[in-house]
Design a protein around this motif. Structure first.
Motif, PDB file in Angstrom:
ATOM      1  N   VAL A  20      -2.501   5.493   4.431  1.00 21.60           N
ATOM      2  CA  VAL A  20      -2.137   4.104   4.671  1.00 21.60           C
ATOM      3  C   VAL A  20      -2.910   3.522   5.853  1.00 21.60           C
ATOM      4  CG1 VAL A  20      -0.257   2.543   5.306  1.00 21.60           C
ATOM      5  CG2 VAL A  20       0.149   4.368   3.643  1.00 21.60           C
ATOM      6  N   ALA A  36      -6.273   2.546   4.761  1.00 22.01           N
ATOM      7  CA  ALA A  36      -6.193   1.325   3.948  1.00 22.01           C
ATOM      8  C   ALA A  36      -6.091   0.092   4.834  1.00 22.01           C
ATOM      9  CB  ALA A  36      -4.993   1.403   3.004  1.00 22.01           C
ATOM     10  N   VAL A  66       0.839  -1.205   0.000  1.00 21.09           N
ATOM     11  CA  VAL A  66       0.000   0.000   0.000  1.00 21.09           C
ATOM     12  C   VAL A  66       0.868   1.246   0.000  1.00 21.09           C
ATOM     13  CG1 VAL A  66      -1.673   1.338   1.329  1.00 21.09           C
ATOM     14  CG2 VAL A  66      -1.981  -1.126   1.070  1.00 21.09           C
ATOM     15  N   ILE A 116      -0.045   3.896  -3.010  1.00 21.98           N
ATOM     16  CA  ILE A 116      -1.177   4.740  -2.635  1.00 21.98           C
ATOM     17  C   ILE A 116      -1.077   6.162  -3.187  1.00 21.98           C
ATOM     18  CG2 ILE A 116      -0.275   5.582  -0.422  1.00 21.98           C
ATOM     19  CD1 ILE A 116      -3.181   5.013   0.668  1.00 21.98           C
ATOM     20  N   PRO A 140      -4.847   6.332  -5.431  1.00 20.83           N
ATOM     21  CA  PRO A 140      -5.424   6.691  -4.125  1.00 20.83           C
ATOM     22  C   PRO A 140      -6.723   5.944  -3.817  1.00 20.83           C
ATOM     23  CG  PRO A 140      -5.901   8.404  -5.728  1.00 20.83           C
ATOM     24  CD  PRO A 140      -5.010   7.407  -6.425  1.00 20.83           C
ATOM     25  N   TYR A 141      -6.602   4.659  -3.524  1.00 21.22           N
ATOM     26  CA  TYR A 141      -7.757   3.851  -3.167  1.00 21.22           C
ATOM     27  C   TYR A 141      -8.311   4.267  -1.805  1.00 21.22           C
ATOM     28  CZ  TYR A 141      -7.405   0.441  -6.960  1.00 21.22           C
ATOM     29  OH  TYR A 141      -7.414  -0.161  -8.188  1.00 21.22           O
ATOM     30  N   HIS A 142      -7.451   4.777  -0.934  1.00 21.53           N
ATOM     31  CA  HIS A 142      -7.845   5.229   0.395  1.00 21.53           C
ATOM     32  C   HIS A 142      -7.130   6.543   0.685  1.00 21.53           C
ATOM     33  CE1 HIS A 142      -9.700   1.304   1.126  1.00 21.53           C
ATOM     34  NE2 HIS A 142      -8.604   0.765   0.639  1.00 21.53           N
TER      35      HIS A 142
END
Length: 237
Positions: free
Chosen positions: A101, A104, A88, A92, A96-98
């Protein structure tokens, strides 16, 4: 019903357009199926997309994946929390999934608590069209909401629930849920799954354990006919 009859019911009676994709984890490497050539980017989602485009069948292992979620979901491999956090941290900023960190990792723990990880007891995962995979564990059905509703209706008619999940990490919701619970599931999945599988904006993923699909297949035509005739009653309203 055999695989041919099931495929016929899903395609001709329900109207599913895309190929039905089968997944089968194996405890030993097969001698009669070729290994996936290369490294899939990111992982199972792109391999499923290749099956839909080319109709190929292959087995795949950890060395064939950048993202391991499809293999984790089917008990082929595992990733430690430390490995996951390191991964991640590496992507990231670009993906940018979350928001950060820590978020995530919190999401990762939530997914494990909601959908448990299966034990690692398989050597590889076979992926291919349903017609080419014997005794599959799971069948991926790519359909529109109306077709999914018909499948859900059949499940309810037979007294079963049909759970769905959504979030970041397509294989968690499209594969792990059904593999772990041995119950059907549906999901809008996520950006990567939708893009690399090749779903259009009207499609979602319904995943069936094969034995459950055998149970509901005899009811597909009659239920689809009923739904279509019921809907036609209101066409002029």
């Amino acid at each position: 019903m055999d695989k041919y009859a099931i495929e016929q019911a899903l395609k001709e009676d329900l109207g599913v357009v895309k190929e039905l994709v089968a997944l089968k984890p194996l405890k030993e490497i097969p001698s009669n199926i070729p290994q996936y050539d290369g490294v899939a980017t990111p992982g199972l989602c792109s391999q499923v997309g290749e099956v839909l485009k080319n109709g190929t069948t292959f087995y795949t292992t950890r060395e064939n994946h950048q993202c391991y979620e499809g293999l984790i979901a089917t008990g082929v491999c595992e990733v430690s929390r430390e490995e996951y956090r390191e991964a991640v941290e590496g992507f990231i900023d670009d993906f940018p999934y979350h928001k950060d960190v820590d978020t995530a990792m919190s999401f990762y723990e939530n997914c494990i608590n909601e959908i448990e990880l299966p034990p690692v007891e398989n050597a590889c995962l076979v992926v291919g069209p349903l017609s080419q995979v014997n005794d599959p564990d799971l069948v991926l059905i790519f359909c529109n909401p109306k077709q999914a509703d018909i499948l859900i209706r059949i499940q309810a008619y037979l007294g079963g629930l049909f759970k769905g999940h959504g979030g970041s990490g397509g294989c968690i919701f499209t594969v792990r849920q059904a593999f772990k619970t041995k119950e059907p599931s549906f999901s809008t999945s996520d950006l990567s799954w939708r893009m690399f599988v090749g779903l259009n904006e009207t499609e979602l993923t319904v995943t069936y354990p094969y034995e459950k699909l055998v149970e509901i297949a005899p009811y597909i035509k009659s239920t689809a006919d009923y739904v279509n005739s019921f809907s036609s009653m209101f066409d002029n309203l």
